[in-house]
Enzyme design. Sequence first.
Site, short mmCIF file in Angstrom:
data_model
loop_
_atom_site.label_atom_id
_atom_site.label_comp_id
_atom_site.label_asym_id
_atom_site.label_seq_id
_atom_site.Cartn_x
_atom_site.Cartn_y
_atom_site.Cartn_z
CE1 TYR A 1 -3.19 2.89 0.45
CE2 TYR A 1 -3.26 2.49 2.81
CZ TYR A 1 -3.67 3.21 1.70
OH TYR A 1 -4.56 4.25 1.86
CB CYS A 2 0.95 4.29 0.14
SG CYS A 2 1.56 5.99 0.07
CG LEU A 3 7.22 4.61 0.87
CD1 LEU A 3 7.78 5.03 -0.46
CD2 LEU A 3 7.64 5.59 1.96
CG PHE B 1 -3.77 -2.02 -1.97
CD1 PHE B 1 -4.45 -2.70 -2.95
CD2 PHE B 1 -3.63 -2.63 -0.73
CE1 PHE B 1 -4.98 -3.96 -2.73
CE2 PHE B 1 -4.16 -3.89 -0.49
CZ PHE B 1 -4.83 -4.56 -1.49
#
Length: 592
Positions: A323-325, A351
């Site tokens: 997710y993200c980073l 994500f």
Amino acid sequence: MVSPSRPSKPATEGSGDRAGAWADLFARPAAAAVATLTGGLSPSSIGDAFADWALHFAAIPGSRVHIAAETARGFMALAGYAWEAALTNDGAEPGIARRSQDHRFDDPSWESWPFNLIRQSFLLSERWWDCAANDILGVTPRHRAIVGFSVHRLLDMVAPSNFVATNPVLQQRIIETGGKCLADGTAALVEDWRRLLAGQRPAGAECYRPGINVAVTPGKVVYRNNLIELIQYAPTTQAVRPEPILIVPAWILKYYVLDLSPENSLVRWLVAQGHTVFIISWRNVGEDSRGLDLEDYRRLGIMAALDAISAITGAGGIHAAGYCLGGTLLAIAAATMARDGDDRLASMTLFAAQSDFSEPGEVSLFIDEAELDFLETIARARGYIDSAQISGAFQALRSNDLIWPLLVRDYLLGAREPITDLRAWHTDGTRLPFAAQCQYLRSLVLANDLAGGRYQVEGRPIALRKVRVPVFAVGTEDDYVAPWRSVYKIHRHVDSEVTFLLATNGHDDGIVSGPDQPGRSYRLLARPAKAGCLDPEAWLSRARPGAGSWWPEWAAWIDMHSSSPRAPPPLGGSGADAGALRDAPGSYVLES
């Protein structure tokens, strides 16, 4: 063990060095304060951008003529609107349309005189500055973006919706409550300032405590090192898919955004669908961890977690989701594993995660060497970047949604809404190590090394095109952190099967999208392995629409790439709770 900090240059005993150290001691907090006011942009970057803009505006007559013509057209449109409104008793069609995502003037009272004219004058100013910032010939794209960003932040601050004298909604509210709304808002302001000065979270956030109200899905910490705790969740079905799911969250905020209240928990929902779920809980680093870089996060985070999961479950494949980073880091890990012949991944899911930062208009447009020097000056003194600085910069990107309307609602309308689990999570900040953050910005955002095949792990380059496992990528329509067209670029860099899903809402609430939440929808389209890449607009025209949460689509995709269900593995490996250290959510998530 966590790798030690990189050695610094030896200090000398000269008085000049001591003077420089004292200067740094006072300069760095000042730089941090300036960064908060400028949304993370350095003053020199802003100055250079406006100087470039002013020089080309003055030097190119055609630009001045164009702006003058635009000014005349704008005033003519405003005059025509005012005249029509006077003749039709406020029933005139708006001469200047506002952006679809701008909800500051939604209330019908803005259609009555003189507020309709005030609104149209403000929208005229916004449109004029859009033209002035973007249509001056010779100005670099980055400087155009900075000028437009800076001016719009100032315009957001002085919008008529922010002041009692120019906001009909506020005036009506004051009349209805006899001024009580202002008293309530003042009390809320005083309480917020008191909490801020005391270092406390906002009012209501204490109602959502990990292990008490959120992050309550039953499980065990089954592995720990100096950077992560790995949580394995207890099964709730008699049979599970043999391939477990590893979730890699970002380390900007706590992991439990994916395990909020039970009704909003992706983790709990996945377990109920018959999956064995593991998640990484990152340690909230301090000054002693300034030397941690992305390689430490890959090695001590993802790779250590994969080793532990393999030992615990004996699975032949693991579905990894970032997710993200955390998704960017997962892409690095997956490319490294592909290079080294490590075939433990069964699939990769991203994500709202970027692997390519090349397109103008995204965060990369605001980053250059001078900007990074400024950010490093802020971080170097303490060894980390505080999450408040990061969240403040991202809020500045959407201040007309995330700052001023909330201040008006809370402090002028006196209509503060109860805090939600997602908003409370946003206030549970973490710290980013100096080395990892600088490496991320320099190598990934500025140089775009990962997408360019130049990123090196253990002294050798990695390439995303080597990834052969199926990929599921999720973008969200209103994401200002990882714009969905940027997330979509994963199609360009891997040859394997890619399924892309575009969900409604934003970076967080678009991912936290449970089946019980109303008004959700998505679009979905799969690309076979080694097929061509559609451009985003062509993808939009061909994607299959769907109503409701996107979670069932992803679960069905995971099932399609998994083996038949069988008895679940015990927590921590063979034997009852073998290897389990403590109950979820563990201890790292509780660190402040």
